[in-house]
Design an enzyme around this catalytic site. Structure first.
Site, PDB file in Angstrom:
ATOM      1  N   CYS A 111       0.821  -1.230   0.000  1.00  0.00           N
ATOM      2  CA  CYS A 111       0.000   0.000   0.000  1.00  0.00           C
ATOM      3  C   CYS A 111       0.848   1.270   0.000  1.00  0.00           C
ATOM      4  O   CYS A 111       0.334   2.361  -0.242  1.00  0.00           O
ATOM      5  CB  CYS A 111      -0.936   0.001   1.199  1.00  0.00           C
ATOM      6  SG  CYS A 111      -1.934  -1.475   1.312  1.00  0.00           S
ATOM      7  N   HIS A 247      -3.159   7.041   2.541  1.00  0.00           N
ATOM      8  CA  HIS A 247      -3.620   5.757   2.003  1.00  0.00           C
ATOM      9  C   HIS A 247      -5.000   5.450   2.591  1.00  0.00           C
ATOM     10  O   HIS A 247      -5.217   5.554   3.795  1.00  0.00           O
ATOM     11  CB  HIS A 247      -2.619   4.662   2.381  1.00  0.00           C
ATOM     12  CG  HIS A 247      -3.140   3.281   2.180  1.00  0.00           C
ATOM     13  ND1 HIS A 247      -3.759   2.890   1.012  1.00  0.00           N
ATOM     14  CD2 HIS A 247      -3.162   2.193   3.002  1.00  0.00           C
ATOM     15  CE1 HIS A 247      -4.127   1.626   1.129  1.00  0.00           C
ATOM     16  NE2 HIS A 247      -3.788   1.184   2.324  1.00  0.00           N
ATOM     17  N   ASN A 277     -10.183  -0.496   0.222  1.00  0.00           N
ATOM     18  CA  ASN A 277      -8.732  -0.326   0.238  1.00  0.00           C
ATOM     19  C   ASN A 277      -8.164  -0.833  -1.091  1.00  0.00           C
ATOM     20  O   ASN A 277      -8.130  -2.037  -1.328  1.00  0.00           O
ATOM     21  CB  ASN A 277      -8.174  -1.132   1.419  1.00  0.00           C
ATOM     22  CG  ASN A 277      -6.670  -1.088   1.521  1.00  0.00           C
ATOM     23  OD1 ASN A 277      -5.988  -0.641   0.604  1.00  0.00           O
ATOM     24  ND2 ASN A 277      -6.140  -1.570   2.630  1.00  0.00           N
TER      25      ASN A 277
HETATM   26  N1  ACO Z   1     -18.257  -9.031   9.659  1.00  0.00           N
HETATM   27  C1  ACO Z   1     -18.707  -9.340  10.880  1.00  0.00           C
HETATM   28  N2  ACO Z   1     -17.903  -9.725  11.876  1.00  0.00           N
HETATM   29  C2  ACO Z   1     -16.592  -9.797  11.621  1.00  0.00           C
HETATM   30  C3  ACO Z   1     -16.039  -9.487  10.361  1.00  0.00           C
HETATM   31  C4  ACO Z   1     -16.933  -9.094   9.361  1.00  0.00           C
HETATM   32  N3  ACO Z   1     -16.535  -8.772   8.119  1.00  0.00           N
HETATM   33  N4  ACO Z   1     -14.712  -9.649  10.427  1.00  0.00           N
HETATM   34  C5  ACO Z   1     -14.405 -10.018  11.660  1.00  0.00           C
HETATM   35  N5  ACO Z   1     -15.545 -10.135  12.389  1.00  0.00           N
HETATM   36  C6  ACO Z   1     -15.685 -10.520  13.793  1.00  0.00           C
HETATM   37  C7  ACO Z   1     -14.521 -11.316  14.303  1.00  0.00           C
HETATM   38  O1  ACO Z   1     -14.685 -12.671  13.994  1.00  0.00           O
HETATM   39  C8  ACO Z   1     -14.609 -11.026  15.774  1.00  0.00           C
HETATM   40  O2  ACO Z   1     -15.588 -11.857  16.336  1.00  0.00           O
HETATM   41  P1  ACO Z   1     -15.370 -12.524  17.801  1.00  0.00           P
HETATM   42  O3  ACO Z   1     -15.216 -11.376  18.738  1.00  0.00           O
HETATM   43  O4  ACO Z   1     -16.592 -13.336  17.955  1.00  0.00           O
HETATM   44  O5  ACO Z   1     -14.099 -13.325  17.640  1.00  0.00           O
HETATM   45  C9  ACO Z   1     -15.104  -9.601  15.858  1.00  0.00           C
HETATM   46  O6  ACO Z   1     -15.708  -9.325  14.581  1.00  0.00           O
HETATM   47  C10 ACO Z   1     -14.018  -8.599  16.112  1.00  0.00           C
HETATM   48  O7  ACO Z   1     -12.950  -8.882  15.221  1.00  0.00           O
HETATM   49  P2  ACO Z   1     -11.648  -8.064  15.242  1.00  0.00           P
HETATM   50  O8  ACO Z   1     -10.694  -8.608  14.230  1.00  0.00           O
HETATM   51  O9  ACO Z   1     -11.187  -7.894  16.655  1.00  0.00           O
HETATM   52  O10 ACO Z   1     -12.236  -6.676  14.711  1.00  0.00           O
HETATM   53  P3  ACO Z   1     -11.608  -5.258  14.778  1.00  0.00           P
HETATM   54  O11 ACO Z   1     -12.460  -4.409  15.616  1.00  0.00           O
HETATM   55  O12 ACO Z   1     -10.141  -5.314  15.061  1.00  0.00           O
HETATM   56  O13 ACO Z   1     -11.786  -4.787  13.288  1.00  0.00           O
HETATM   57  C11 ACO Z   1     -10.498  -4.516  11.293  1.00  0.00           C
HETATM   58  C12 ACO Z   1     -11.167  -5.510  12.230  1.00  0.00           C
HETATM   59  C13 ACO Z   1     -11.553  -3.623  10.686  1.00  0.00           C
HETATM   60  C14 ACO Z   1      -9.795  -5.304  10.193  1.00  0.00           C
HETATM   61  C15 ACO Z   1      -9.491  -3.704  12.112  1.00  0.00           C
HETATM   62  O14 ACO Z   1      -8.603  -4.522  12.790  1.00  0.00           O
HETATM   63  C16 ACO Z   1      -8.731  -2.775  11.254  1.00  0.00           C
HETATM   64  O15 ACO Z   1      -9.254  -1.786  10.834  1.00  0.00           O
HETATM   65  N6  ACO Z   1      -7.446  -3.067  11.011  1.00  0.00           N
HETATM   66  C17 ACO Z   1      -6.638  -2.269  10.149  1.00  0.00           C
HETATM   67  C18 ACO Z   1      -6.220  -3.126   9.067  1.00  0.00           C
HETATM   68  C19 ACO Z   1      -6.491  -2.599   7.723  1.00  0.00           C
HETATM   69  O16 ACO Z   1      -7.173  -1.636   7.438  1.00  0.00           O
HETATM   70  N7  ACO Z   1      -5.919  -3.320   6.830  1.00  0.00           N
HETATM   71  C20 ACO Z   1      -6.063  -3.007   5.474  1.00  0.00           C
HETATM   72  C21 ACO Z   1      -5.010  -3.632   4.712  1.00  0.00           C
HETATM   73  S1  ACO Z   1      -3.497  -3.174   5.194  1.00  0.00           S
HETATM   74  C22 ACO Z   1      -3.165  -1.718   4.718  1.00  0.00           C
HETATM   75  O17 ACO Z   1      -3.747  -1.141   3.850  1.00  0.00           O
HETATM   76  C23 ACO Z   1      -2.088  -1.163   5.399  1.00  0.00           C
END
Ligand code: ACO
Length: 320
Positions: A111, A247, A277
């Site tokens: 990215c 980004h 993204n």
């Molecule tokens: N829909 C519904 N529930 C979901 C989904 C979904 N799509 N995905 C995960 N869950 C559930 C999980 O299973 C988990 O359930 P549990 O508590 O029963 O185990 C719960 O939601 C929470 O999951 P987490 O992974 O803890 O969710 P979080 O609040 O961390 O959000 C996210 C996840 C949005 C990916 C967050 O970590 C984030 O924004 N990370 C940044 C990463 C990013 O943007 N990466 C992009 C690519 S990298 C880049 O561009 C640099």
């Protein structure tokens, strides 16, 4: 000598996939996706290819720049989802557009790729080696996504953005770029397993794997740090920056960066709601939208910052 952006362009696939569409293939819903990421829809390639999207964005950037294809001296494409291992995407774009005498290579920094490409191109120009360059960020990242994994498949989209740079006395003010391989495992997508006359590997390809919270923590710490580093290095204040073009991974990351920098959020434009993204393409797509919407005025200072797998991150300061 430095470099100035003289044209931009973008191209996205025709097919729009909404959060509701995704809720029919994995257990998710619009509320979860939009509240956690700001994403409401994304474009997914069907007929479109990486080189095709790149060429379309590049054609528009060239048209706006007034440069003819045969004048272009350097083509750099940032991508981690090229159509081929070889030839590189830069050569395929050159073929499509009639660019015949340019040096051309692809660059992989996930990215952060477009930012690395822009910094590289401007360094060539500062060294006096080239007078202009076409730089492109492009992904058909949907082919690297595991469409059964709800924690990643909701995040990404396909697209391309391009910019034409020309050597000039003003334009590019400064840059910082970093990487940290210690954290390589938090965001990965393997290529083929080794499979040759000595090793019998599994020819299956792998998909994107991500430790979401680790990536989130990395981004909200390193982006403000490198923005501060660049401002200090260039002697420019936060207030002088018209827009912070980050980004587009996630609106919560961008809001958090704005808060940490103590800068109003309305100076952090976003379009992650429309495209998800798009990895290396997100910064040039947003730049082109702002350019074509007339939001950028001559002399505006823009701070571009990318972050992604590697881990890689960085920032560049340009005057429009
Ligand atoms: N829909 C519904 N529930 C979901 C989904 C979904 N799509 N995905 C995960 N869950 C559930 C999980 O299973 C988990 O359930 P549990 O508590 O029963 O185990 C719960 O939601 C929470 O999951 P987490 O992974 O803890 O969710 P979080 O609040 O961390 O959000 C996210 C996840 C949005 C990916 C967050 O970590 C984030 O924004 N990370 C940044 C990463 C990013 O943007 N990466 C992009 C690519 S990298 C880049 O561009 C640099």
């Amino acid at each position: 000598m430095t470099a100035r952006i003289i044209g931009t362009g973008r191209a996205v696939p025709a097919e729009i996939i909404t959060n509701d569409d995704l809720s029919r293939i994995v257990e998710t819903n619009d509320e979860w996706i939009s509240s956690r990421t700001g994403i409401r829809q994304r474009r997914i390639a069907k007929e479109e290819t990486t080189a095709g999207l790149a060429a379309e964005a590049a054609r528009k950037a060239l048209e706006q720049s007034g440069k003819a294809p045969e004048e272009i001296q350097l083509v750099i494409v940032a991508t981690c989802s090229s159509d081929y291992f070889f030839p590189n995407t830069a050569c395929l774009v050159a073929k499509e557009l009639g660019i015949r005498h340019a040096a051309g290579f692809d660059l992989s920094a996930a990215c952060t790729g477009f930012l690395y490409a822009m910094n590289t191109a401007q360094a060539y120009m500062a060294a006096g080696m080239y007078e202009n360059a076409l730089i492109i960020g492009v992904e058909t990242i949907s082919k690297l996504v595991d469409w059964k994994d709800r924690s990643t498949c909701v995040l990404f989209g396909d697209g391309a953005g391009a910019a034409v740079l020309e050597a000039a006395d003003t334009g590019f003010i400064g840059m910082v770029q970093h990487s940290d391989g210690e954290k390589a495992d938090v965001l990965t997508c393997r290529t083929r397993e080794m499979n040759n006359l000595l090793v019998s590997g599994d020819p299956a390809l792998d998909y994107i794997k991500m430790e979401g919270q680790e990536v989130f923590k990395f981004a909200v710490k390193k982006v403000p740090e490198c923005v501060e580093e660049l401002l200090e290095k260039t002697g420019v204040s936060k207030e002088e920056i018209r827009y912070y073009i980050l980004h587009q991974a996630n609106s919560r990351i961008i809001s958090s960066v704005a808060k940490r920098l103590k800068v109003e959020e309305d100076r952090f434009p976003m379009n992650v709601n429309l495209y998800g993204n798009t990895s290396a393409a997100s910064i040039p797509i947003l730049l082109d939208e702002m350019n074509r919407d007339g939001k950028l005025q001559k002399g505006d200072k823009l701070l571009l910052s990318g972050f992604g797998a590697g881990l890689t991150w960085g920032a560049a300061l340009v005057e429009w």
